[in-house]
Design a protein around this motif. Structure first.
Motif, PDB file in Angstrom:
ATOM      1  N   VAL A 128       3.565  10.528  -4.482  1.00 59.68           N
ATOM      2  CA  VAL A 128       2.777  10.448  -3.251  1.00 59.68           C
ATOM      3  C   VAL A 128       1.399   9.869  -3.543  1.00 59.68           C
ATOM      4  N   LYS A 129       0.767  10.366  -4.594  1.00 59.52           N
ATOM      5  CA  LYS A 129      -0.572   9.876  -4.951  1.00 59.52           C
ATOM      6  C   LYS A 129      -0.529   8.411  -5.374  1.00 59.52           C
ATOM      7  N   LEU A 130       0.504   8.035  -6.119  1.00 56.87           N
ATOM      8  CA  LEU A 130       0.626   6.646  -6.547  1.00 56.87           C
ATOM      9  C   LEU A 130       0.824   5.715  -5.355  1.00 56.87           C
ATOM     10  N   LEU A 131       1.622   6.146  -4.399  1.00 55.48           N
ATOM     11  CA  LEU A 131       1.841   5.319  -3.208  1.00 55.48           C
ATOM     12  C   LEU A 131       0.562   5.182  -2.381  1.00 55.48           C
ATOM     13  N   GLU A 132      -0.322   6.162  -2.495  1.00 58.81           N
ATOM     14  CA  GLU A 132      -1.621   6.052  -1.837  1.00 58.81           C
ATOM     15  C   GLU A 132      -2.519   5.033  -2.538  1.00 58.81           C
ATOM     16  N   ARG A 133      -2.438   5.008  -3.877  1.00 60.11           N
ATOM     17  CA  ARG A 133      -3.323   4.137  -4.658  1.00 60.11           C
ATOM     18  C   ARG A 133      -2.788   2.713  -4.789  1.00 60.11           C
ATOM     19  N   ILE A 134      -1.460   2.561  -4.905  1.00 64.05           N
ATOM     20  CA  ILE A 134      -0.872   1.228  -5.048  1.00 64.05           C
ATOM     21  C   ILE A 134      -0.550   0.722  -3.648  1.00 64.05           C
ATOM     22  N   LYS A 135      -1.377  -0.130  -3.148  1.00 55.93           N
ATOM     23  CA  LYS A 135      -1.281  -0.554  -1.755  1.00 55.93           C
ATOM     24  C   LYS A 135      -0.417  -1.811  -1.607  1.00 55.93           C
ATOM     25  N   ILE A 136       0.652  -1.667  -0.838  1.00 58.26           N
ATOM     26  CA  ILE A 136       1.446  -2.837  -0.444  1.00 58.26           C
ATOM     27  C   ILE A 136       0.985  -3.183   0.975  1.00 58.26           C
ATOM     28  N   SER A 137      -0.042  -3.990   1.052  1.00 55.09           N
ATOM     29  CA  SER A 137      -0.664  -4.246   2.344  1.00 55.09           C
ATOM     30  C   SER A 137       0.171  -5.214   3.182  1.00 55.09           C
ATOM     31  N   ASP A 138      -0.181  -5.279   4.456  1.00 52.05           N
ATOM     32  CA  ASP A 138       0.461  -6.233   5.357  1.00 52.05           C
ATOM     33  C   ASP A 138      -0.216  -7.598   5.292  1.00 52.05           C
ATOM     34  N   SER A 139      -1.142  -7.731   4.371  1.00 51.98           N
ATOM     35  CA  SER A 139      -1.844  -9.002   4.212  1.00 51.98           C
ATOM     36  C   SER A 139      -1.055  -9.897   3.261  1.00 51.98           C
ATOM     37  N   HIS A 140      -0.384 -10.870   3.813  1.00 51.04           N
ATOM     38  CA  HIS A 140       0.424 -11.799   3.028  1.00 51.04           C
ATOM     39  C   HIS A 140       0.008 -13.231   3.353  1.00 51.04           C
ATOM     40  N   SER A 141       0.420 -14.139   2.487  1.00 47.67           N
ATOM     41  CA  SER A 141       0.194 -15.550   2.784  1.00 47.67           C
ATOM     42  C   SER A 141       1.037 -15.923   4.007  1.00 47.67           C
ATOM     43  N   PRO A 142       0.660 -16.975   4.736  1.00 51.15           N
ATOM     44  CA  PRO A 142       1.454 -17.385   5.906  1.00 51.15           C
ATOM     45  C   PRO A 142       2.928 -17.613   5.579  1.00 51.15           C
ATOM     46  N   ASP A 143       3.200 -18.233   4.426  1.00 48.04           N
ATOM     47  CA  ASP A 143       4.600 -18.461   4.031  1.00 48.04           C
ATOM     48  C   ASP A 143       5.335 -17.143   3.816  1.00 48.04           C
ATOM     49  N   SER A 144       4.673 -16.177   3.162  1.00 44.62           N
ATOM     50  CA  SER A 144       5.303 -14.888   2.918  1.00 44.62           C
ATOM     51  C   SER A 144       5.544 -14.130   4.217  1.00 44.62           C
ATOM     52  N   MET A 145       4.645 -14.273   5.169  1.00 43.71           N
ATOM     53  CA  MET A 145       4.797 -13.558   6.438  1.00 43.71           C
ATOM     54  C   MET A 145       6.082 -13.958   7.150  1.00 43.71           C
ATOM     55  N   THR A 146       6.455 -15.211   7.008  1.00 43.00           N
ATOM     56  CA  THR A 146       7.699 -15.682   7.626  1.00 43.00           C
ATOM     57  C   THR A 146       8.889 -14.899   7.077  1.00 43.00           C
ATOM     58  N   TYR A 147       8.918 -14.719   5.747  1.00 43.42           N
ATOM     59  CA  TYR A 147      10.011 -13.970   5.123  1.00 43.42           C
ATOM     60  C   TYR A 147       9.888 -12.479   5.400  1.00 43.42           C
ATOM     61  N   LEU A 148       8.658 -11.953   5.450  1.00 40.96           N
ATOM     62  CA  LEU A 148       8.472 -10.527   5.704  1.00 40.96           C
ATOM     63  C   LEU A 148       9.061 -10.124   7.057  1.00 40.96           C
ATOM     64  N   LYS A 149       8.886 -10.963   8.056  1.00 44.04           N
ATOM     65  CA  LYS A 149       9.444 -10.679   9.380  1.00 44.04           C
ATOM     66  C   LYS A 149      10.969 -10.639   9.320  1.00 44.04           C
ATOM     67  N   GLN A 150      11.567 -11.557   8.573  1.00 43.17           N
ATOM     68  CA  GLN A 150      13.022 -11.573   8.431  1.00 43.17           C
ATOM     69  C   GLN A 150      13.509 -10.337   7.670  1.00 43.17           C
ATOM     70  N   ILE A 151      12.765  -9.952   6.638  1.00 39.38           N
ATOM     71  CA  ILE A 151      13.133  -8.796   5.824  1.00 39.38           C
ATOM     72  C   ILE A 151      13.114  -7.522   6.654  1.00 39.38           C
ATOM     73  N   ARG A 152      12.080  -7.360   7.447  1.00 37.52           N
ATOM     74  CA  ARG A 152      11.924  -6.128   8.221  1.00 37.52           C
ATOM     75  C   ARG A 152      12.873  -6.060   9.419  1.00 37.52           C
ATOM     76  N   SER A 153      13.343  -7.192   9.852  1.00 33.75           N
ATOM     77  CA  SER A 153      14.223  -7.204  11.032  1.00 33.75           C
ATOM     78  C   SER A 153      15.700  -7.263  10.675  1.00 33.75           C
ATOM     79  N   SER A 154      16.022  -7.125   9.376  1.00 36.01           N
ATOM     80  CA  SER A 154      17.422  -7.219   8.948  1.00 36.01           C
ATOM     81  C   SER A 154      17.769  -6.073   8.009  1.00 36.01           C
ATOM     82  N   ASN A 155      19.046  -5.951   7.720  1.00 35.07           N
ATOM     83  CA  ASN A 155      19.502  -4.989   6.712  1.00 35.07           C
ATOM     84  C   ASN A 155      19.367  -5.694   5.359  1.00 35.07           C
ATOM     85  N   SER A 156      18.151  -5.705   4.871  1.00 36.93           N
ATOM     86  CA  SER A 156      17.753  -6.613   3.794  1.00 36.93           C
ATOM     87  C   SER A 156      17.982  -6.037   2.405  1.00 36.93           C
ATOM     88  N   VAL A 157      18.356  -6.931   1.496  1.00 36.59           N
ATOM     89  CA  VAL A 157      18.532  -6.598   0.084  1.00 36.59           C
ATOM     90  C   VAL A 157      17.787  -7.636  -0.740  1.00 36.59           C
TER      91      VAL A 157
END
Length: 291
Positions: A128-157
């Protein structure tokens, strides 16, 4: 004060930071980090700051106080004969193998630690503490954001294929096994038998190879935008997938570990090292499936 040497790629950097946090939380020690390895020309890139803020950095005087010849000789004597020094007297401590080493929690609060510390057992109770300190932010490059939307909207692997230095570097090739296509085929079959409508996102440092060999699979998306200095973005994207097929790489290990999907399935290779004396038993969490 405990000083931990940070070295290697991003996956190793995260393991070293995680040990430091565990020492802080378990023993109340003040922990600082030695980043001097990244001043060397040709060293791996320091990316830990992309995930962890407010790192306490040791200065050169603090580093040299215990990271010196005298303290290293003292450690060697302890390692060889076990006396006249006890753990509490050591000011320098080197990771001696790839297994979990409980001795690091018996050392005094005045020591320099050098190693990779690649085991969840060091920080299992501090997720829990590590997940608080290691931040996976929503701040991505524009190219990555395109894939992030696909990842979150699918049953992704996520599928991570590590080749690069495992193929081209003779030293790395002598240490690490290279996951072959058969491993990935079995992993895809294993997940497909459990879940429907999976979409596989492939990440690799050898996109030419994976494009040639993975195009035969259905619902495959190749993520080929985060090259060079942006490679850390791939770890963020992989951690957002629902399930993970990792390589024998600490990079995708951390992507899977940081994945917070409650029903996640993580598949890891049985063969991590080519050398039998290097044991990965403490490296892969017990609830991950090994093929």
């Amino acid at each position: 004060m405990v000083i931990i040497k940070i070295t290697g790629g991003l996956g190793n950097q995260l393991f070293q930071f995680a040990l430091g946090l565990a020492l802080e939380e378990t023993l109340g020690f003040q922990v600082k980090y030695d980043l001097s390895a990244y001043k060397i020309v040709g060293s791996r890139k320091f990316d830990l700051d992309k995930f962890v803020g407010n790192l306490k950095i040791a200065n050169s005087e603090e580093i040299e106080r215990n990271n010196n010849v005298i303290q290293k000789i003292k450690f060697q004597i302890f390692q060889w004969v076990g006396f006249p020094f006890g753990l509490k007297e050591l000011k320098y401590y080197l990771e001696r193998n790839f297994k979990y080493d409980a001795n690091v929690f018996e050392l005094a609060n005045d020591v320099y630690l050098s190693g990779y510390w690649q085991s969840e057992r060091y920080f299992f109770n501090h997720r829990v503490k590590l997940l608080e300190r290691i931040k996976i932010s929503d701040s991505h490059s524009p190219d990555s954001m395109t894939y992030l939307k696909q990842i979150r909207s699918s049953n992704s692997v996520s599928i991570h294929v590590r080749r690069g230095d495992y193929i081209s570097n003779s030293k790395a090739n002598s240490i690490y096994a290279t996951c072959d296509l058969g491993y990935y085929e079995k992993a895809i079959q294993h997940l497909s038998a459990q879940f429907e409508d999976l979409t596989f996102f492939v990440f690799s440092d050898d996109m030419e190879w994976v494009t040639t060999h993975f195009s035969k699979f259905e619902r495959i998306i190749f993520v080929n935008v985060n090259l060079g200095d942006k490679a850390f973005e791939d770890l963020k994207l992989m951690s957002n997938c629902k399930h993970n097929i990792i390589a024998n790489s600490t990079f995708s290990w951390w992507a899977a570990w940081l994945n917070q999907y409650e029903r996640k399935v993580v598949i890891a290779p049985k063969s991590w090292y080519t050398q039998k004396w290097r044991n990965s038993a403490n490296l892969v969490p017990a609830d991950w499936y090994r093929l």
